[in-house]
Design a protein around this motif. Structure first.
Motif, PDB file in Angstrom:
ATOM      1  N   THR A  93      -3.584   6.882   4.105  1.00 25.87           N
ATOM      2  CA  THR A  93      -3.258   6.481   2.740  1.00 25.87           C
ATOM      3  C   THR A  93      -1.801   6.786   2.408  1.00 25.87           C
ATOM      4  O   THR A  93      -1.099   5.965   1.829  1.00 25.87           O
ATOM      5  N   LEU A  94      -1.362   7.978   2.786  1.00 24.53           N
ATOM      6  CA  LEU A  94       0.011   8.362   2.468  1.00 24.53           C
ATOM      7  C   LEU A  94       1.020   7.437   3.147  1.00 24.53           C
ATOM      8  O   LEU A  94       2.015   7.047   2.535  1.00 24.53           O
ATOM      9  N   PHE A  95       0.731   7.073   4.397  1.00 29.58           N
ATOM     10  CA  PHE A  95       1.684   6.210   5.091  1.00 29.58           C
ATOM     11  C   PHE A  95       1.710   4.810   4.489  1.00 29.58           C
ATOM     12  O   PHE A  95       2.771   4.210   4.347  1.00 29.58           O
ATOM     13  N   PRO A 154      10.654  -2.491  -0.584  1.00 33.46           N
ATOM     14  CA  PRO A 154      11.754  -3.146  -1.299  1.00 33.46           C
ATOM     15  C   PRO A 154      13.133  -2.673  -0.825  1.00 33.46           C
ATOM     16  O   PRO A 154      14.051  -3.483  -0.734  1.00 33.46           O
ATOM     17  N   LEU A 155      13.247  -1.409  -0.509  1.00 38.22           N
ATOM     18  CA  LEU A 155      14.533  -0.904  -0.034  1.00 38.22           C
ATOM     19  C   LEU A 155      14.901  -1.566   1.290  1.00 38.22           C
ATOM     20  O   LEU A 155      16.031  -2.030   1.491  1.00 38.22           O
ATOM     21  N   LEU A 189      -6.362  10.713   4.969  1.00 34.30           N
ATOM     22  CA  LEU A 189      -5.300  11.318   4.175  1.00 34.30           C
ATOM     23  C   LEU A 189      -3.940  10.765   4.565  1.00 34.30           C
ATOM     24  O   LEU A 189      -3.215  10.196   3.740  1.00 34.30           O
ATOM     25  N   TYR A 190      -3.612  10.897   5.845  1.00 39.69           N
ATOM     26  CA  TYR A 190      -2.296  10.454   6.275  1.00 39.69           C
ATOM     27  C   TYR A 190      -2.187   8.938   6.272  1.00 39.69           C
ATOM     28  O   TYR A 190      -1.128   8.377   6.002  1.00 39.69           O
ATOM     29  N   TYR A 229       4.695   0.974   1.053  1.00 37.28           N
ATOM     30  CA  TYR A 229       4.840   0.172  -0.159  1.00 37.28           C
ATOM     31  C   TYR A 229       6.107   0.559  -0.928  1.00 37.28           C
ATOM     32  O   TYR A 229       6.833  -0.295  -1.427  1.00 37.28           O
ATOM     33  N   TYR A 230       6.365   1.860  -1.010  1.00 37.31           N
ATOM     34  CA  TYR A 230       7.543   2.300  -1.757  1.00 37.31           C
ATOM     35  C   TYR A 230       8.838   1.988  -1.016  1.00 37.31           C
ATOM     36  O   TYR A 230       9.877   1.767  -1.631  1.00 37.31           O
ATOM     37  N   LEU A 231       8.761   1.989   0.313  1.00 37.43           N
ATOM     38  CA  LEU A 231       9.979   1.770   1.081  1.00 37.43           C
ATOM     39  C   LEU A 231      10.303   0.290   1.271  1.00 37.43           C
ATOM     40  O   LEU A 231      11.457  -0.065   1.479  1.00 37.43           O
ATOM     41  N   ALA A 248       1.025   4.067   1.386  1.00 41.12           N
ATOM     42  CA  ALA A 248       1.743   4.197   0.121  1.00 41.12           C
ATOM     43  C   ALA A 248       3.242   4.287   0.367  1.00 41.12           C
ATOM     44  O   ALA A 248       4.040   3.621  -0.299  1.00 41.12           O
ATOM     45  N   ALA A 249       3.630   5.086   1.341  1.00 44.18           N
ATOM     46  CA  ALA A 249       5.054   5.241   1.632  1.00 44.18           C
ATOM     47  C   ALA A 249       5.667   3.904   2.042  1.00 44.18           C
ATOM     48  O   ALA A 249       6.786   3.572   1.639  1.00 44.18           O
TER      49      ALA A 249
END
Lengths: 308, 301
Positions: free
Chosen positions: A38-40, A49-50, A35-36, A45-47, A42-43
């Motif tokens: 996958t979430l990490f 580019p920033l 669970l964590y 991936y979203y972070l 994903a996070a």
């Protein structure tokens, strides 16, 4: 209930696991790791580019040519930021993004005020003072929100040209007010309709009229929805590109348009650090709105997603 | 409410007058801009307007020319690929993230903030960032190569056959956060007892999601679908920022075709015909949905 008996029946089996009688939750269960994990991921991936934007904007050009985009800057420099803001070139102008920033401010502030003022009155009229045909006009308005902008752009160009405001900030402000109307009107109409009718009736018995009820009762009671509408409009109008390109002249280009012109200009050496600094600067206003407003932002975009 | 208002007040006309005056902007927008503008554009799509709109009718010539134009065909193909994939992926990713977020996890707020922040950014910003991340000289490709895998190739924005997937990556990055939020709201609306019951019956979690929860969330899915779909048809800024339609014409999209023909190629007729096609596409998406939502069942008042 069947549910409860079943739970009781299961209880003795579970009690073998440990002292806790209730469902045992292990912190490092495979499930939690998955669970964590996958979430990490994903996070990340979203972070990413920033992160890339920020580190690139802090590097010098030699360092960018040498290293990769993920490596942190060895020597932090703020020069790209200064250049992006004050001296980067678009076409003949070399005054950086600052001009676009102030254009965007001059576009966004009046557009937000005008569109909310118009839409809140519309919503109020629709919720409390219906007249013959009001629902029909409203339906056309809401269906209009789904029509691709491209279909209506040219007729609007003609109307604005006839009015003598094509290419000006005023014209663009009117366009933003028009296209903000469907979703905002819907938002306000539903909100006003949800307020207790007794208030409205009582005010009318006391002799208050259309505007009095609106200004003295409805508006003060609806501050949260005004904030939501404001967030929706500020981010939407600030991020707009198409209307900015179509309805203004280069000297009035909003920040997004100017940013695209700076970064995607064909001539000259590409200064990736300046480009990324410019990109962050343009994204900063909506990001600040997002971080400051939190949950209200979510409400706003959920309401306005159709506008996108 | 309207009925009560009509209860024989002497100044009823005046009050309605106020309301009507207040609604003038809405009426003008609805009738002149939305209705009038749309009819006008469709009408003029049957003329051979070039630099300026003019009334010389040519029947379906503009449409024939449109469907014979390689660039339009490429645009449509791109839109189809981009549309289908972004629908599937944003629903799958959005729902998966929402399901993970719904497991009573810690730091839920932090995760939600991270997944959603790209949505606050404009498509221009999104496009430019991903243009940079996918830059073959400095971006992902060069990073992987520097790790030792020297033949690694990943430059979607410079390869015509896969450029649209590069656009898709950026679009998903920007938009999945919103889908997650909508889905999460839907999941939170599911009765806790459903979960208890399925746990008691020993149904595996994925089965519960697939066969019980997702069917229950149908309205949320439909709303999300409509939101994503109407966004797909409009996609424009992202392509402009990320690829400018290139390399060549390989990442052109219909919205860009319309803009270029109206404002750059001075070929209004083509622009009108193309935008009418966009209108038809949206109508195909919206009408069945509107029928389901507001027609047939009469669920909403």
């Amino acid at each position: 209930m069947a549910l409860k008996t079943a739970e009781v029946a299961l209880a003795p089996v579970k009690s073998f696991d440990g002292p806790n009688g209730k469902k045992p939750k292990r912190v490092l269960s495979p499930r939690n790791i998955m669970l964590y994990g996958t979430l990490f991921v994903a996070a990340a991936y979203y972070l990413l580019p920033l992160y890339v934007m920020i580190v690139t904007s802090l590097k010098g050009m030699p360092e960018i040519r040498m290293g990769n985009i993920f490596s942190p800057p060895m020597e932090i420099t703020f020069e790209p930021w200064v250049k992006a803001w004050a001296t980067a070139c678009t076409g003949l102008n070399c005054d950086g993004l600052s001009r676009g920033f102030w254009n965007s401010v001059r576009i966004t502030v009046p557009s937000v005020i005008a569109s909310i003022a118009i839409a809140s009155v519309n919503g109020y009229a629709l919720a409390n003072w219906r007249f013959k045909g009001s629902e029909l006009f409203f339906s056309i308005l809401v269906i209009g929100a789904f029509i691709p902008y491209q279909v209506m752009i040219y007729p609007i160009v003609i109307v604005l040209r006839e009015l003598g405001i094509y290419g000006t900030l005023t014209g663009l402000i009117i366009v933003h007010s028009i296209f903000g109307m469907p979703i905002l009107t819907l938002l306000f109409r539903n909100y006003f309709a949800s307020l207790p009718q007794e208030l409205f009736k009582a005010a009318r018995i006391d002799g208050a009229g259309f505007w009095q009820i609106f200004l003295k009762i409805m508006v003060p009671m609806s501050l949260p929805i005004f904030v939501v509408a404001m967030i929706l409009q500020v981010t939407g109008i600030w991020n707009d590109f198409l209307f900015g390109v179509v309805f203004t002249r280069p000297e009035y280009y909003p920040m997004t348009v100017q940013l695209n012109n700076i970064v995607n200009s064909v001539q000259g050496v590409k200064e990736y650090n300046v480009n990324m600094a410019a990109t962050i600067l343009t994204g900063l206003v909506p990001l600040v709105v997002y971080f400051v407003s939190g949950r209200l932002f979510v409400r706003g975009i959920a309401a306005g997603a159709v506008k996108g | 409410m309207t009925g009560q208002a009509k209860a024989g007040r002497p100044n009823q006309l005046l009050r309605n007058l106020n309301s009507k005056i207040a609604s003038i902007p809405m009426i003008l927008t609805a009738v002149v801009i939305f209705l009038g503008g749309t009819v006008w554009t469709v009408f003029y799509s049957f003329t051979n307007s070039k630099l300026l709109p003019r009334l010389s009718f040519v029947g379906f010539d503009q449409y024939k020319r449109l469907w014979a134009a390689p660039r339009w065909i490429v645009s449509i193909e791109n839109l189809a690929v981009y549309g289908v994939l972004s629908l599937i992926f944003s629903l799958v990713i959005g729902f998966t993230l929402a399901a993970l977020m719904d497991q009573k996890i810690r730091f839920e707020n932090a995760f939600r903030t991270i997944f959603l922040y790209p949505f606050a950014l404009s498509f221009i910003v999104t496009g430019l960032v991903w243009q940079w991340v996918l830059n073959p000289e400095f971006g992902v490709q060069s990073v992987v190569r520097s790790l030792g895998w020297t033949s690694f190739t990943f430059d979607p924005l410079y390869t015509p056959s896969i450029v649209i997937y590069g656009v898709l990556i950026a679009a998903l990055w920007q938009g999945t956060g919103l889908v997650m939020c909508l889905m999460l709201a839907g999941l939170r609306g599911i009765d806790e007892d459903i979960w208890k019951a399925s746990r008691v019956d020993g149904i595996p979690m994925w089965k519960t999601y697939l066969f019980i929860v997702i069917p229950m969330m149908r309205p949320v899915f439909i709303t999300t679908l409509v939101i994503i779909a109407s966004g797909i048809v409009k996609v424009y800024d992202l392509v402009v920022a990320q690829t400018s339609g290139g390399p060549g014409i390989s990442s052109e999209v219909p919205a860009k075709y319309v803009y270029d023909y109206m404002f750059q190629a001075q070929n209004l007729g083509q622009g009108f015909a193309a935008s009418t096609m966009m209108l038809i596409t949206v109508a195909i998406i919206i009408i069945p949905w509107a029928y389901l939502e507001f027609g047939g069942g009469r669920k909403r008042a």
